[in-house]
Design an enzyme around this catalytic site. Structure first.
Site, short mmCIF file in Angstrom:
data_model
loop_
_atom_site.label_atom_id
_atom_site.label_comp_id
_atom_site.label_asym_id
_atom_site.label_seq_id
_atom_site.Cartn_x
_atom_site.Cartn_y
_atom_site.Cartn_z
N VAL A 169 -5.89 4.84 7.08
CA VAL A 169 -6.10 3.98 5.83
C VAL A 169 -4.82 3.69 5.01
O VAL A 169 -4.02 4.55 5.16
CB VAL A 169 -7.24 4.65 4.79
CG1 VAL A 169 -8.50 4.74 5.50
CG2 VAL A 169 -6.41 6.20 4.56
N SER A 170 -4.75 2.54 4.44
CA SER A 170 -3.46 2.44 3.69
C SER A 170 -4.37 2.22 2.05
O SER A 170 -5.42 2.37 1.93
CB SER A 170 -3.05 0.97 3.75
OG SER A 170 -3.74 -0.10 3.82
N THR A 171 -3.30 2.22 1.13
CA THR A 171 -4.02 2.27 -0.17
C THR A 171 -4.83 0.75 -0.40
O THR A 171 -5.87 0.72 -0.79
CB THR A 171 -2.62 1.97 -1.28
OG1 THR A 171 -1.98 3.28 -1.18
CG2 THR A 171 -3.18 1.78 -2.72
N ASP A 208 -6.40 -0.64 2.05
CA ASP A 208 -7.91 -0.56 2.56
C ASP A 208 -8.79 0.21 1.87
O ASP A 208 -10.02 0.08 1.60
CB ASP A 208 -7.36 0.13 4.01
CG ASP A 208 -6.67 -0.83 5.05
OD1 ASP A 208 -6.96 -1.96 5.16
OD2 ASP A 208 -5.82 -0.14 5.81
N GLN A 209 -8.04 1.47 1.11
CA GLN A 209 -8.98 2.03 0.34
C GLN A 209 -9.68 1.41 -0.64
O GLN A 209 -10.76 1.53 -1.05
CB GLN A 209 -8.27 3.48 -0.15
CG GLN A 209 -7.72 4.47 0.69
CD GLN A 209 -8.68 5.44 0.96
OE1 GLN A 209 -9.90 5.26 0.94
NE2 GLN A 209 -8.23 6.67 1.06
#
Length: 267
Positions: free
Chosen positions: A15-17, A19-20
């Protein structure tokens, strides 16, 4: 799909920021799906790799690198979606070439592709290119939004209130006490006082810096070199005239920083 029972599987979740915030694929949720799928296929989980806060546009990811360095421990990589492993088609292709040369395989739950078949590899490559296109389009939209904010929103870019101003209703408004401090900083620097000395003077006078903190060389330097105080905004190397009150006139600012490059100034 790669469905040999007893296959050793590496579970990879990322996950990236971004994506979250937009997709809601938490690491825990991805891992649960991967574990359930592995159990259903009768695979043996050889490793779990949880990548948090890293973009899929490059391979500079600690868990990804660890997984690839441990290839002798697993037979297949399992991900929830293809864009969890890569958002760049070149990197994905290089990974697949590496896996193929080592006799390894790749599985994506949602896309349901078998990388052992020519058609599966073709469709997977096509979908990876679509994922890269979507990623690049997101980046373009973010950049355009930031440029617009810089041009029409006084260049704040969400960084809060710059010292000397408060940001309200889309505009910068002067804070009188802080305005006089900024004028004093420029005045002392023009009289050849050092930044450290200016910071000490302000601290001795018990004049608070931004958010009530202490002054230091860097905070003085930031104010002296920020074209905001001369009435300009800056973004991506371009300097434009703002619509806010200039605390320092352009001549004083240029005496310290050199002339604003005419080709970069939009007045």
């Amino acid at each position: 799909m790669y469905n040999t029972r007893g296959t050793r599987v590496a579970l990879y979740a990322r996950v990236s920021t971004e994506d979250q915030a937009t997709e809601g694929f938490s690491l825990d949720a991805q891992m649960r799906r991967l574990e359930m799928y592995s159990d259903m296929e009768g695979w043996v989980i050889a490793g779990k790799y949880r990548e948090e806060g890293h973009t899929g546009r490059n391979t500079n990811r600690p868990e990804y690198q660890r997984m690839m360095n441990e290839q002798d421990q697993w037979d297949v990589i399992l991900v929830l979606k293809m864009d969890r492993i890569h958002r760049n088609s070149k990197n994905f292709t290089q990974m697949m070439e590496n896996l193929t040369s080592c006799g390894k395989n790749f599985c994506s739950i949602q896309e349901q592709f078998d990388t052992k078949s020519a058609m599966g590899r073709f469709v997977m490559d096509l979908m990876q290119r679509i994922a890269q296109l979507e990623s690049e389009q997101i980046s373009e939209r973010v950049k355009i939004g930031m440029e617009r904010k810089a041009r029409y929103g006084n260049g704040l870019l969400g960084s809060g209130h710059p010292y000397g101003y408060e940001y309200s209703h889309g505009k910068l408004h002067i804070i009188n006490d802080e305005m006089y401090t900024i004028k004093a900083i420029y005045n002392m620097y023009c009289k050849k006082y050092s930044m450290n000395f200016i910071a000490s003077m302000l601290n001795d006078a018990m004049i608070p810096a931004k958010k009530g903190g202490k002054w230091n060389k860097q905070s003085i330097c930031n104010i002296l070199h920020n074209p905001l105080y001369a009435g300009y905004v800056e973004w991506d190397g371009n300097i434009r005239m703002g619509d806010h009150y200039a605390i320092i006139n352009r001549e004083i600012f240029e005496a310290i920083n050199g002339p604003l490059i005419p080709s970069h100034v939009n007045e």
